[in-house]
Every structure is written in structure tokens, then in C-alpha cells.
Scaffold this motif. Sequence first.
Motif, PDB file in Angstrom:
ATOM      1  N   ARG A   1       0.830  -1.207   0.000  1.00 43.56           N
ATOM      2  CA  ARG A   1       0.000   0.000   0.000  1.00 43.56           C
ATOM      3  C   ARG A   1       0.865   1.258   0.000  1.00 43.56           C
ATOM      4  NH1 ARG A   1      -5.239  -1.156   3.879  1.00 43.56           N
ATOM      5  NH2 ARG A   1      -6.794  -0.766   2.281  1.00 43.56           N
TER       6      ARG A   1
ATOM      7  N   PRO B   1      -1.966   2.861  -6.401  1.00 37.87           N
ATOM      8  CA  PRO B   1      -3.243   2.295  -5.916  1.00 37.87           C
ATOM      9  C   PRO B   1      -3.845   1.237  -6.828  1.00 37.87           C
ATOM     10  CG  PRO B   1      -3.260   4.701  -5.814  1.00 37.87           C
ATOM     11  CD  PRO B   1      -2.027   4.319  -6.569  1.00 37.87           C
ATOM     12  N   ASP B   2      -3.485   1.257  -8.134  1.00 40.83           N
ATOM     13  CA  ASP B   2      -4.056   0.269  -9.055  1.00 40.83           C
ATOM     14  C   ASP B   2      -3.038  -0.781  -9.491  1.00 40.83           C
ATOM     15  OD1 ASP B   2      -2.484   1.989 -10.478  1.00 40.83           O
ATOM     16  OD2 ASP B   2      -3.810   2.114 -12.220  1.00 40.83           O
TER      17      ASP B   2
ATOM     18  N   LEU C   1      -0.647  -5.132  -5.625  1.00 42.59           N
ATOM     19  CA  LEU C   1      -1.509  -4.718  -4.517  1.00 42.59           C
ATOM     20  C   LEU C   1      -2.839  -5.454  -4.595  1.00 42.59           C
ATOM     21  CD1 LEU C   1      -2.106  -2.897  -2.102  1.00 42.59           C
ATOM     22  CD2 LEU C   1      -2.826  -1.110  -3.712  1.00 42.59           C
TER      23      LEU C   1
ATOM     24  N   LEU D   1     -12.085  -2.337  -1.618  1.00 41.96           N
ATOM     25  CA  LEU D   1     -10.848  -1.879  -2.245  1.00 41.96           C
ATOM     26  C   LEU D   1     -10.595  -2.618  -3.558  1.00 41.96           C
ATOM     27  CD1 LEU D   1      -8.297  -0.143  -2.142  1.00 41.96           C
ATOM     28  CD2 LEU D   1      -7.231  -1.882  -0.682  1.00 41.96           C
TER      29      LEU D   1
ATOM     30  N   GLU E   1     -12.470  -0.880  -6.210  1.00 43.14           N
ATOM     31  CA  GLU E   1     -11.796   0.374  -6.589  1.00 43.14           C
ATOM     32  C   GLU E   1     -10.597   0.122  -7.503  1.00 43.14           C
ATOM     33  OE1 GLU E   1     -10.721   2.808  -3.240  1.00 43.14           O
ATOM     34  OE2 GLU E   1     -12.595   2.349  -2.202  1.00 43.14           O
ATOM     35  N   ILE E   2      -9.785  -0.877  -7.148  1.00 43.26           N
ATOM     36  CA  ILE E   2      -8.579  -1.176  -7.941  1.00 43.26           C
ATOM     37  C   ILE E   2      -8.958  -1.570  -9.358  1.00 43.26           C
ATOM     38  CG2 ILE E   2      -6.648  -2.788  -8.199  1.00 43.26           C
ATOM     39  CD1 ILE E   2      -6.442  -2.843  -5.129  1.00 43.26           C
TER      40      ILE E   2
ATOM     41  N   LYS F   1     -10.049   1.419 -11.411  1.00 38.78           N
ATOM     42  CA  LYS F   1      -8.907   2.220 -11.860  1.00 38.78           C
ATOM     43  C   LYS F   1      -8.123   1.511 -12.958  1.00 38.78           C
ATOM     44  CE  LYS F   1      -8.299   4.668  -7.480  1.00 38.78           C
ATOM     45  NZ  LYS F   1      -7.545   4.713  -6.207  1.00 38.78           N
TER      46      LYS F   1
END
Length: 932
Positions: free
Chosen positions: A768, A773-774, A778, A804, A807-808, A811
Motif C-alpha cells: 500500500r 493504488p491500481d 496490490l 478496495l 476500486e482497484i 482504476k
Amino acid sequence: VEDGKDSSVLVQQLIEQIRYVNKAKMVDHMGSVEEGAYEVYNCVEKIIKQDILGCEMTEVEDKDGDNKEESSLPEEEVFGDVLWDTHDEQEQMEAFQQASNSTCELGFEKYFERLNDLVAAPAPIPPLLVSGGPGSGKSLLLSKWIQLQQKHSPNTLILYHFVGRPMSTSSESALIIKRLTLKLMQHSWLVSPLTLDPAKLLEEFPRWLEKLSARHQGSIIIIIDSIDQIQQAEKHMKWLIDPLPVNVRMIVSVNVETCPQAWRLWPTLHLDPLNSKDVKSLISAECNSAKVKLTKEQEKKLEKHCRSATTCNALYVTLLGKIVACAGGTGNIDETLQQCFQCQDTVSLYRLVLRSVQESLRNDKEKDLLKEMLCVIGVSHNGVSESELMELYPELSSAMLALLVHSLHKMCLLTYGCGLLKFQHLQAWEMVKLEYMEGENAISTYRQKLVDYFTTQLSQDRVTWRSADELPWLFQQQGDKQKLHKCLLNLFVSQNLYKRGHFAELLSYWQLVGKDKSSMAAEYFDSLKEYEKSCEGEESMICLADLYETLGRFLKDLGLLSQAVAPLQRSLEIRETALDPDHPRVAQSLHQLAGVYVQWKKFGNAEQLYKQALEISENAYGAEHPRVARELDALATLYQKQNKYEQAEQLRKKSFKIRQKAARRKGSLCGFALLRQRALQLEELTLGKDTPDNARTLNELGVLYYLQNNLETAELFLKRSLEMRERVLGPEHPDCAQSLNNLAALYNEEQLHDKAEELYERALDIRRRALAPDHPSLAYTVKHLAVLYKKMGKLDKAVPLYELAVEIRQKSFGPKHPSVATALVNLAVLYCQMKKQIEALPLYERALKIYEDSFGHMHPRVGETLKNLAVLSYEGGDFEKAAELYKRAMEIKEAETLVIGGKATSRHSSSGDTFSLKSALSPNVFLEHGQR
């Protein structure tokens, strides 16, 4: 040699002899016997994997940062959709080595000149026929000439095939043609769809030869030894009669007695009987190797004896020399010569060899074991291994077996091929039949013994290549159609044969039991649906997906396109559920399904699927991986079929660059540089040097031991890797997260969930802070920790990670991508488990909209999501809406069964972790494309 003790004189002499033996490997060891044995084992394993099978012992990291084992890529990935059998290839390499084993040239120089003239002659030119009697030295001549050509004409591409015993795998015409085509493709860097239908394969080979020879800069020489031993040779090799491409030369060898009439008009190189000089040379070579000296009188007698047509061929004289050399050790050469002179052909000489081996045995029990051993080897399809013999005959000790095999191998009776014992020459098998097996009943009895053995070895969830090779063939030979039919419906037997490219063999079995292609397809599909009922847990579901894919590919190759869709679609659904929608195996399913649509001329559907497969492969492996090149090639071929030549050319250029880089990176599989690099790495590991490369190698070794299910050793290497990375790179480095991930996966495998949780949390914390973030790495950790929380019942901790994950993916792929929909479904399922149906409802509805926009309103994923929404509506008391949603879901399922011509019931969703999925996703995935 044990520590502190001097080597004996005999050992020193042996070492001196070995130093000068070609290709000999010597392990120099000082220490205990146990350590020495372990060192020898490692050396042999390394030779087999690198020098023989050509496997790299290094792994590659992909952009995910978690190890991907390059060598675990199946060959079908390298050659498009073509199935490649390493065993068959290894068998050919060994056959070539065996054929060229003699150190005597036997006056072959005059034949070499004739063969050289053929290569230099202007085209067109028909095949050259090398003829001679059994054992006349045809294989030896061709193998020696191949070696000379490889040395003096490096630009010439030489493809060879040595046919073994009739009815063995090496004599199967479709397998021979497939192998030759693949070798041509390999050398021309051409990756194109290749049919596995035996009739089409044989029909299309001349076109392939024309196409691929045009891409090769030098000459191509194709050599088939003992071509007359091929099953229905004249029918299946009729392309030989047609004119060959200008840069292609064809050489085939035949026995004079069995040469087809139409081929006798070709230019022929006939091997003459050995002259007295060659006879003397061969016998002297055998005697000298045993340090046996013959008198002049004995030499004259031998020379006089070897003058008839049957006693002056190479095999007879070689065998005679070996018998005389053995007799020299006991001092009764004259007596042995008198016995030999009674033998007027090779078969009778082999009988003398057998009698001498029998006389060396101590009792009747040992003689019976010798008989049993030779007979079961003779009636087998491709030979029998030593371990199989010892299981068949428990009274056969390893010492006894070693003694027998040594004696029979030394006297040219038996040889090894891919670890199996088989007869070295046809005449040896003929002698055993005459000696031990009078009548068909005897053969049938020994076949039944093998049938009983392999039947007990067979279990539905584990089938070895040996049982798949032998059992159906034995039933075929016995004419037992009922048992053959039952054996073929063992899904793992058929999968094993098909995935090793034995397509024609599998098809011939079905023809024997009287089933046409359509009824065969229906029976397989029914068996699979029945087997699916017993599948529980992720591992069995992944195995099931492989079976469905194999069936789909098999049916596609048969041209049964409408029936191929169902199993391929089911394989895709299972993999998306049991693994992940972005898993490389999902790309494999998409690729196969697209291939069906291409043949069906549904180019729009195919393009969409290929693009999805390309996207998954790029995300999983990086943009310059061979699997990405495969998808680019497939898309290029598709565009070419649609006359979109400019787009096709761009993709082909991109693919070619990737393959070029991969080839340069791979280099020579058994080259000195690779061995030196690995030796250096092992040395540094032994000395304990701390470097990032050594830490990476330790991690790789941990992964390899994990894949071998040696979890204790795997843990040691993974811990050492983590400790070294923390010392060298610091505890917050992303590489430490990789080691933590792998250790966590191992603990999860051992059901040590608390340990796994702690390590996954540490890995997530590092990634992290260190990664975007993408970033895929991760996403990897988020997914596996979330699933672990779910498995442990910590649903509140799992929710933010599932959120999460959504979200990943948004993105990475955009908000309307099917992968986002699958993440939404997974989150919705979690909410349902927590009795939060209100939160789950909008997630399902959004996923449904994405699936409908991406795949259309009648796609199976849409149907599964509708079914889940129907369950929610029902639980919420809205029965009318539930009925409407369920009706739509059933319409999709019915439409699907209409396409496939059968009812494909499914208990699992194709849209993520649905209610009916009985086991959670497993986080113990080191090698995403190499699941255990």
C-alpha cells in the motif's frame, strides 16, 4: 570414496577410463555415502531436465512480483494451440542416439557420397530409398550421415523420425506428421492453427511443407527410418509421390521384403552385405572392448562363416562379436564358435544369446522370471518400466532385475526408451515369441496380466501417462469393446491422450467401439456432467474446468463446433469462479472459445474474446511475454480472414518482436552460460552471500518445493529468502512483500490461518505504501487477504478489502469492465452472508448492467446474476419480481442448451463467489498459470 580413505586401484582405473568417455558425467565426491547419493541424484536430475528434456531451471518474475515459472508453460503455448508431447520427442532423441551408437563406419563412405549427391542434385527429385534386409545397418548409416550433415552444413535443417516396433506409438502416421510439422514451425517461427484431425493433418502436410520451406533460407532434409513399419504406410504417406518443394529432400529407409511396390521406382541406395574387412572390423571392436584376443584360426573361421546373405549383415555380425567377446572371459571361445556356426540367421543367434543368459541363472525360478519379464515387455504397447516389472512380479528383487537387464542390454536384446524396457530389434522379439509364446493364447494371457495391473493402477482422479498409453491399446488388441468403451469414458484417460497429442489414437479407439463423432461427444459430455456432481472444493473444480476445456478442444478439432461451445463455456465459467476473472487460465478459456467462433465464421464474437484474453495476458505477464504474442497472432489471423491486412500486419510485427526477444532471452537451453550461472548461484547460496539475486533464487527454490508438495523444505527456503531480503533491501522493500505473500500462502495451505493472516497484513501494508493504488501486486494481496478473512469468519475485516478490490479494478479497467462486475458480485455475496441484503442489491444490479452491456442480454453471466437477484427478491418478500427474474434466468439457460444440443446443468455461478459456491477462493497461488 569415504573421507579419510584412499581410493582403490580399481576405482582410480575406472575414473581414468570415464574421463575419456564421450558425454560421460563424473561426480567427484568426498564424504558419506548418503551425501554422495544425494549429490548423484541432483546431478542426474539436472542432466534430465536441462540436457535431455531441455527445461530451464530458472524462473521469471512477472510484473505482479510473484514468481511465474517459465518452464511450466506447456508447449502448446509456444506453438499456438498445438499439443506437443515431450515424451514422444525424447523417444526420438534416444532412438537417434541408439542408432548412431556404433563406433564402426562399416565402409559407409561410399554411401555418404551418394547421399551427398542427392542433396546437391537439382530439383525436382523424388525421395531416395535406402533399402536393405533386417539388421543391415540402415539406421546406423542414416544417423551417422545426419551427424556429418549437422557438422558440415549448419544451415541445413534436418528433421528425422526413427520408427520403432510396428504398432508402437512411434509408428503412428498422424503423430509422425504432426511432429514433423511442429519442428518445421519451430524453426520458421510460424505460429498458425494446426488441425489435429488425423485425416486432415495428413492431407494438409504437403501444403504446410510448401509454406514452411519457403520461409527457410537453406535446404531442408526429412529422413524417416523404417517407413515401411508405419501403420498403413502406403495410404498415409501417399504425399511422398507428389513433387517436393525445391529446397526439400526426402530420404526414407525400408526393408527389401516389405517395401511398397509403388516406391520401388524411386532412386534406391541398396546396402550391400558386409565384406570380410567390415566383418573383421566389427568383431575386433567387440573383442578389443572386452580385452579378448582371437587366434588367426578363429578369425578365419569367423570370416568364412559370415559370407552368406543372412550372416553378413551388421546386426548379425555385431551380435556374433558380443557373444565371442563374452566367451573370451570364460576361456571357451572355440566351443562358443561351434554353437554360433549352427546359427544361420539373426533370430537363431538371438536364441543362443537367450540360452546363455538362462544358463547363467541359478534356478528354475529365476529362469521363469526371465521368461515372464520378456513376454510382458513383448506384448506391451510401448515397453514396461523396471518399477512396473517389480510390481507385476514381487518375487523379482532389484538385484535380480539389475542383473537380467544388464545381461540382456549388453547382448542387444533389450534397450531403454524414455525409461521403458523394450526390445532393441524386431528379431529379438521374434525370437522370444518362437521360444516362449506359441499360439495366440499365450499372448492373450500376458496381455491380460498387464490389463489387470494397469486396471488396478487406474483411479478416476489420477491417471498416469502409462495407464493411458497401455490400457486402451491392450483392450483394443484383445478386441474387448465393452472394456475399451468403459476405459475411454474415464475422463482422465481421454484427457491424458488428447493433451499429449494422441488424437488419432483416441479417435481410432472410438471407431472400434462403433461410435460416431456425435454420439462420442454426447457420451463425454454426459460423463462430465455426472462427474461434476461429485466435485467439491476449489482444487476439484479447477480440475473439472481442465476436463471441460479438453473436451471442447477435442470436439473443435473434430469439427463439431456447436457441441464444442458448451464444454468450453462451462470451463470458462468455472475458472472465473474458482480462480478469478483476471486469471491467465481464464484467458486460456477465452482463447479456446474464440477459436471455435473463428471456425464458425462468427468473427465479431471471436474478436471480443481474443481482446479480453489479450488484456488479461498483458496484465498478468507484461506486454512482452510469449503468451501475449500468442493472442496477438490469433487476432492477426482473425483480421487477415476479414481482409483487414493492415491491422493484421501491425499485430504480427509486434508479436514477432516479442518472440525474438523471448528467444534471445532463452538462448540455448543446455548451453554453458546457463550451467555456469546456475553453478555460480548455488555456490554463492552455499557460501551464504547476501545479494538480491540470491534472495530471489531462494524464493524460487521455495516455490519449486511448494509445487512438489514438500512444504517443510519450501518453508525453509522462503524464510531464508525473506530474511536475506530484509537484511539487503530493508524490511519495507516490495520484494519483502513477495516473500511474505508466498509464506502466507504456504501457511494457509497448512491451515495455519493466524500465521497467514499476519504475513498477508504485513505484505499489504508494504505494498500500500510502496505501490500505485491500481498496481496488480496490490490487487493480488488484497484479494487473497480478503478471502482469508472470509474463510476465518472475519467478515467485517473482509468488507473494506472487497471494496478496495472494486476500486482497484475500476482504476485498472474502467468502471464498465466485466472484471469490475465480478468484484461487485463478490462484495454482494459477502453482504448476503452478513444478512445485509439491502447493501447487496444495488451491487448486483450494477453488475447486471455491466454484464448486459459487455456480453449482451443472453450471456450465461447475465443469467447467473439474474438468478442471484431472484434469490434476493424472494428473501425480501417480492415474490412477483423474483419469479420474473428467475424466468429470465431460465430463458438464458434454455437458449444456451439449444446452442449446445444438450442440457448443461450448472451448480456454480460464472459471476464470482455466488451463493452456490461451496469453497472460498484459495489464496495459496504462487504461480498464477501453474496451479497445482
